[in-house]
Design a protein around this motif. Structure first.
Motif, PDB file in Angstrom:
ATOM      1  N   HIS A 113       0.858  -1.244   0.146  1.00 45.75           N
ATOM      2  CA  HIS A 113       0.030   0.057  -0.124  1.00 45.75           C
ATOM      3  C   HIS A 113       0.851   1.246   0.097  1.00 45.75           C
ATOM      4  O   HIS A 113       1.992   1.126   0.266  1.00 45.75           O
ATOM      5  N   GLU A 114       0.178   2.346  -0.317  1.00 46.54           N
ATOM      6  CA  GLU A 114       1.007   3.556  -0.441  1.00 46.54           C
ATOM      7  C   GLU A 114       1.732   3.979   0.785  1.00 46.54           C
ATOM      8  O   GLU A 114       2.951   4.275   0.694  1.00 46.54           O
ATOM      9  N   PHE A 115       1.135   3.883   1.986  1.00 43.83           N
ATOM     10  CA  PHE A 115       2.034   4.179   3.265  1.00 43.83           C
ATOM     11  C   PHE A 115       3.387   3.260   3.233  1.00 43.83           C
ATOM     12  O   PHE A 115       4.420   3.771   3.818  1.00 43.83           O
ATOM     13  N   LEU A 173       4.907   1.707   1.063  1.00 46.24           N
ATOM     14  CA  LEU A 173       5.893   2.025   0.056  1.00 46.24           C
ATOM     15  C   LEU A 173       6.655   3.116   0.577  1.00 46.24           C
ATOM     16  O   LEU A 173       8.008   3.201   0.362  1.00 46.24           O
ATOM     17  N   LEU A 200       6.741  10.296  -8.071  1.00 40.32           N
ATOM     18  CA  LEU A 200       6.722   9.003  -8.972  1.00 40.32           C
ATOM     19  C   LEU A 200       5.372   8.553  -9.211  1.00 40.32           C
ATOM     20  O   LEU A 200       4.742   8.193  -8.299  1.00 40.32           O
ATOM     21  N   ALA A 201       4.999   8.451 -10.424  1.00 39.16           N
ATOM     22  CA  ALA A 201       3.711   7.897 -10.799  1.00 39.16           C
ATOM     23  C   ALA A 201       3.901   6.542 -11.583  1.00 39.16           C
ATOM     24  O   ALA A 201       4.929   6.836 -12.573  1.00 39.16           O
ATOM     25  N   PHE A 202       3.384   5.639 -11.463  1.00 41.26           N
ATOM     26  CA  PHE A 202       3.436   4.281 -12.188  1.00 41.26           C
ATOM     27  C   PHE A 202       2.393   3.498 -12.066  1.00 41.26           C
ATOM     28  O   PHE A 202       1.534   3.581 -11.291  1.00 41.26           O
ATOM     29  N   LYS A 243      -0.140   0.232 -11.541  1.00 43.91           N
ATOM     30  CA  LYS A 243      -0.438  -0.352 -10.212  1.00 43.91           C
ATOM     31  C   LYS A 243       0.290  -1.956 -10.321  1.00 43.91           C
ATOM     32  O   LYS A 243       0.704  -2.652  -9.463  1.00 43.91           O
ATOM     33  N   GLY A 280       8.508  13.719  -1.166  1.00 41.86           N
ATOM     34  CA  GLY A 280       7.936  13.251  -2.383  1.00 41.86           C
ATOM     35  C   GLY A 280       6.537  12.881  -2.536  1.00 41.86           C
ATOM     36  O   GLY A 280       5.761  13.316  -1.722  1.00 41.86           O
ATOM     37  N   ASP A 281       6.193  12.335  -3.550  1.00 44.14           N
ATOM     38  CA  ASP A 281       4.837  11.993  -3.591  1.00 44.14           C
ATOM     39  C   ASP A 281       4.798  10.578  -4.731  1.00 44.14           C
ATOM     40  O   ASP A 281       5.572  10.444  -5.611  1.00 44.14           O
ATOM     41  N   LEU A 282       3.516   9.807  -4.450  1.00 47.39           N
ATOM     42  CA  LEU A 282       3.478   8.639  -5.194  1.00 47.39           C
ATOM     43  C   LEU A 282       2.117   8.766  -5.916  1.00 47.39           C
ATOM     44  O   LEU A 282       1.035   9.263  -5.332  1.00 47.39           O
ATOM     45  N   SER A 283       1.739   8.346  -6.854  1.00 46.45           N
ATOM     46  CA  SER A 283       0.696   8.251  -7.514  1.00 46.45           C
ATOM     47  C   SER A 283       0.581   6.861  -8.581  1.00 46.45           C
ATOM     48  O   SER A 283       1.535   6.707  -8.828  1.00 46.45           O
ATOM     49  N   SER A 284      -0.791   6.319  -8.710  1.00 43.61           N
ATOM     50  CA  SER A 284      -0.704   5.325  -9.773  1.00 43.61           C
ATOM     51  C   SER A 284      -0.930   6.260 -11.297  1.00 43.61           C
ATOM     52  O   SER A 284      -1.143   7.347 -11.171  1.00 43.61           O
ATOM     53  N   THR A 331       5.817  18.492  -2.676  1.00 44.73           N
ATOM     54  CA  THR A 331       5.527  18.160  -4.214  1.00 44.73           C
ATOM     55  C   THR A 331       4.464  17.469  -4.157  1.00 44.73           C
ATOM     56  O   THR A 331       4.114  16.810  -3.200  1.00 44.73           O
ATOM     57  N   ASP A 332       3.630  17.429  -5.124  1.00 46.14           N
ATOM     58  CA  ASP A 332       2.374  16.958  -5.486  1.00 46.14           C
ATOM     59  C   ASP A 332       2.224  16.513  -6.907  1.00 46.14           C
ATOM     60  O   ASP A 332       2.457  17.304  -7.748  1.00 46.14           O
ATOM     61  N   ILE A 333       1.816  15.275  -7.093  1.00 44.85           N
ATOM     62  CA  ILE A 333       1.675  14.918  -8.727  1.00 44.85           C
ATOM     63  C   ILE A 333       0.099  14.644  -8.934  1.00 44.85           C
ATOM     64  O   ILE A 333      -0.379  13.764  -8.011  1.00 44.85           O
ATOM     65  N   VAL A 387      -2.624  12.956 -11.551  1.00 43.06           N
ATOM     66  CA  VAL A 387      -2.666  12.002 -12.827  1.00 43.06           C
ATOM     67  C   VAL A 387      -4.011  11.997 -13.105  1.00 43.06           C
ATOM     68  O   VAL A 387      -4.676  11.891 -12.599  1.00 43.06           O
ATOM     69  N   VAL A 443      -6.702   9.574 -12.214  1.00 47.75           N
ATOM     70  CA  VAL A 443      -6.585   9.059 -10.603  1.00 47.75           C
ATOM     71  C   VAL A 443      -6.865  10.182  -9.792  1.00 47.75           C
ATOM     72  O   VAL A 443      -8.043  10.094  -8.869  1.00 47.75           O
ATOM     73  N   HIS A 444      -6.341  11.581 -10.127  1.00 44.99           N
ATOM     74  CA  HIS A 444      -6.584  12.615  -9.236  1.00 44.99           C
ATOM     75  C   HIS A 444      -7.707  13.441  -9.992  1.00 44.99           C
ATOM     76  O   HIS A 444      -8.341  14.359  -9.532  1.00 44.99           O
ATOM     77  N   ASP A 447      -6.296   5.418  -0.450  1.00 45.07           N
ATOM     78  CA  ASP A 447      -5.159   5.003  -0.687  1.00 45.07           C
ATOM     79  C   ASP A 447      -4.913   4.843  -2.192  1.00 45.07           C
ATOM     80  O   ASP A 447      -5.958   4.062  -2.824  1.00 45.07           O
ATOM     81  N   HIS A 448      -4.143   5.338  -2.859  1.00 45.12           N
ATOM     82  CA  HIS A 448      -3.740   5.352  -4.381  1.00 45.12           C
ATOM     83  C   HIS A 448      -3.540   3.944  -4.857  1.00 45.12           C
ATOM     84  O   HIS A 448      -3.956   3.685  -6.108  1.00 45.12           O
ATOM     85  N   PHE A 449      -3.056   3.130  -4.116  1.00 46.11           N
ATOM     86  CA  PHE A 449      -2.888   1.668  -4.688  1.00 46.11           C
ATOM     87  C   PHE A 449      -3.503   0.551  -3.837  1.00 46.11           C
ATOM     88  O   PHE A 449      -3.391  -0.514  -4.100  1.00 46.11           O
TER      89      PHE A 449
END
Lengths: 305, 305
Positions: A2-4, A6, A86-88, A90, A118-122, B41-43, B45, B48-49, B302-304
Motif C-alpha cells: 500500500h501507499e504508506f 511503500l 513518481l507515478a507508475f 499498479k 516526494g509523492d506517489l501516484s498510480s 511536491t504533489d503529482i 494524474v 486518478v486525481h 489509498d492510491h494503490f
C-alpha cells in the motif's frame, strides 16, 4: 504494497545534510539555507525521456536527479535538496520501484543533495518529476544574460557522449559502453557551478538540448553572438567510434547532441577554473556560429516537434 | 506549437512577488526568503486525481496549485512560489493547455504565490506535478509531533464538501453545485497556517485524505490519541442534501471524505483564532476515536488499494 508502506520503505534509510531542519514525513520539509533559494523542476516521461527496455530502473532514478541538480549547478548555487514525485502503473514490478529509489539515493549521494520529500501516484505511464533546491550562499545567481563581447566561452563535463549513446541504443547495440552509460545517466560535473561563479563566470547554463542550441539562449538573453572554434573541440574517442560505425558526423554529436548535462559558461578572462575548457568566444551578433559560419545541422531537441 | 513557443505564451504575463529575485526563463529561479525554506511536491494524474470529462482544464490548474500550497500552509509557512511541470499528449487541444495555465495563474493569485518555473513534456497521460516553496519567516515549522494530552483539536476550511461532490459527479449529476465545485477545486483557507502558528498551534496538517485518517498521523507522530466530539461537528447543508439523496451518512463525508484540503491543528488553549472551530480533544492513547469509540467507516484514501 500500500501507499504508506511503500513510502515507509523508500524513506527508511535516507541520510540528510546539516541544512535540513525537517526531512521526510510531514506535510513539507524545511531547509535552513544561508543565501537565496534556487528552485527548478524537470519531468521525465517513459517513452519520451527514457525507455524501460533500454534504461534499468536504477539509471532512470539516477538520471532524474542528475538532470535536475545540473540546473541548480548552472545558477552557481550549492545543490541542497530534492523532492521526487513518481507515478507508475499498479502492476509495475516492485523491484523496478525499489531499484528506481536506489538510483535516486545513489545520485543524491553523488550530488550532495538530501532527499526531503516526494509523492506517489498510480498512472498508466511511468512518470518522474524532480524538483531541486539550491543555496546561493550569498552569491548572485549566474544567469544567461551576463555574456559580453570578448568573454571566453568554456565548458565542463562530457559533450557528445549522450547523443552517441542514443544512436547506439537505437541501433540495438549496448556498446561502446561509455556513451550508452552517459545516455542512461549523464555525468554531471557536480561542484563546478559554484566554482565557476566564484571564478567570475558572467553567464552559465546546463547543456541539455545540445551545445549550440543552448548557447543560443545565452546569445538571446545577453544580446550577443557566440563563435565556436572547432580547432578547440576535442572529439572523445568513443564518440568518434560511434560516428564512424554509423556514418555520422562526430562533430555534430559534440556540438548538437542533447542530454549531456555539461555546463557552459562565459568568463571575462582566459584563465579558466580547472576542469573547464575553452570552446569559443563571445562576439557581437545575435546567434551562435561555428568557425564564423552558421551551423547547418540540427540545433537541439524539441519535445513537441 | 513548439515547446519554446508554448513556454513563451505561458510565461508572458506572469506577475511575481517581491521575494522573487529571478523568475522564469533561466535554468532555475531564485527567491530571497527571510526564514527557513519549506518545500513540498504533489503529482496529479488524469484518471486518478481528475477526469477530463468532469474537470474543466481551469479547475485542474487551480486544484494542482491549491492542494500543494495547502501543504505549505500546514507547516505554518507563508507560501512564496511554485513550479509546475505539465505532461500531455501531443494531440491535446491547445485550448485545454491554455485554460489549465489560466487556472494555475488564477489560483497562484489567490494563494499569493509566484509562478517561477516549470517544465513541459509530451506524455500519453495528462500529468501535473507542482512543487511549492514557503518561507517560515523566522518561525519554527509546525509539525505533526507536537500534540499533547489536553490540547484542543480544531479545523479551518471546508470538510465533507469534496467527498460529497465526488459522489455527485459519480452519479452523473452536476448539482448541488457547491460540493462539486469543492471537488473540482478545493477552497484552501489561505493565510490560516501562519495565523495558527502565530497563535501557538502545537501540531498541524493538511486534511487531504479525510479528517480521521489524517488526524491519525498526528496521533502516530505525537504519541497521543484524539477524540472527535460529533456534537461539535457541523454538517454543511449541501453535504446533508447529497447524503440524503444518495442514502449515505452525512457525518461520514465530514469525518472521512477526502480532498477537502482544510487544515487541522492542535492548540494549547480553548481560545482559537478566528475561522477555526473546535472538533475534539487530544487524549492519551494512540488512535483517533469518535465520541470515545473507534470509527467503523472508511478512514482515508489509498492510491494503490
Amino acid at each position: 504494497m500500500h501507499e504508506f508502506e511503500l513510502i515507509s520503505s523508500i524513506t527508511s534509510d535516507v541520510s540528510v545534510g546539516d541544512d535540513v531542519t525537517l526531512g521526510i514525513g510531514d506535510d513539507a520539509a524545511a531547509l535552513r539555507l544561508t543565501g537565496d533559494t534556487v528552485v527548478t523542476t524537470d519531468i521525465l516521461v517513459e517513452g519520451v525521456h527514457f525507455k524501460r527496455q533500454w534504461s534499468p530502473a536504477r539509471s532512470v532514478g539516477r538520471k532524474a536527479i542528475a538532470v535536475n541538480v545540473s540546473d541548480v549547478e548552472a545558477m552557481g548555487a550549492r545543490p541542497s535538496a530534492i523532492v521526487v514525485a513518481l507515478a507508475f502503473p499498479k502492476d509495475l514490478d516492485q523491484v523496478w520501484v525499489a531499484e528506481f529509489e536506489a538510483g535516486v539515493k545513489e545520485e543524491c549521494a553523488r550530488a550532495g543533495v538530501s532527499l526531503v520529500g516526494g509523492d506517489l501516484s498510480s498512472s498508466p505511464t511511468v512518470t518522474v518529476c524532480v524538483t531541486a533546491i539550491g543555496d546561493l550562499e550569498g552569491r548572485l545567481p549566474v544567469t544567461r544574460s551576463g555574456a559580453r563581447v570578448g568573454h571566453v566561452v568554456a565548458v565542463t563535463g562530457n559533450l557528445g557522449w549522450a547523443g552517441a549513446g542514443l544512436v547506439t541504443l537505437q541501433r540495438g547495440f549496448a556498446s561502446p559502453k561509455e556513451p550508452v552509460a552517459e545516455q542512461l545517466t549523464p555525468s554531471v560535473p557536480y561542484g563546478q557551478g559554484v566554482i565557476a561563479s566564484d571564478r567570475g563566470a558572467t553567464s552559465m547554463l546546463d547543456i541539455s538540448d545540445g551545445l549550440l542550441g543552448d548557447l543560443g539562449h545565452i546569445c538571446e538573453r545577453s544580446g550577443v553572438g557566440i563563435d565556436i572554434d572547432t580547432s578547440l573541440i576535442e572529439i572523445p574517442d568513443p564518440v568518434a567510434r560511434v560516428a564512424a560505425a554509423t556514418g555520422r558526423n562526430a562533430l555534430a554529436f559534440v556540438l548538437a547532441g542533447g542530454e549531456d548535462h555539461a555546463l557552459a559558461a562565459t568568463f571575462p578572462t582566459e584563465v579558466l577554473p580547472e576542469g573547464w575548457r575553452r570552446v569559443g568566444v563571445v562576439v557581437s551578433g545575435d546567434a551562435v556560429s561555428v568557425d564564423g559560419h552558421p551551423w547547418d545541422g540540427a540545433a537541439g531537441w524539441d519535445h513537441f516537434a
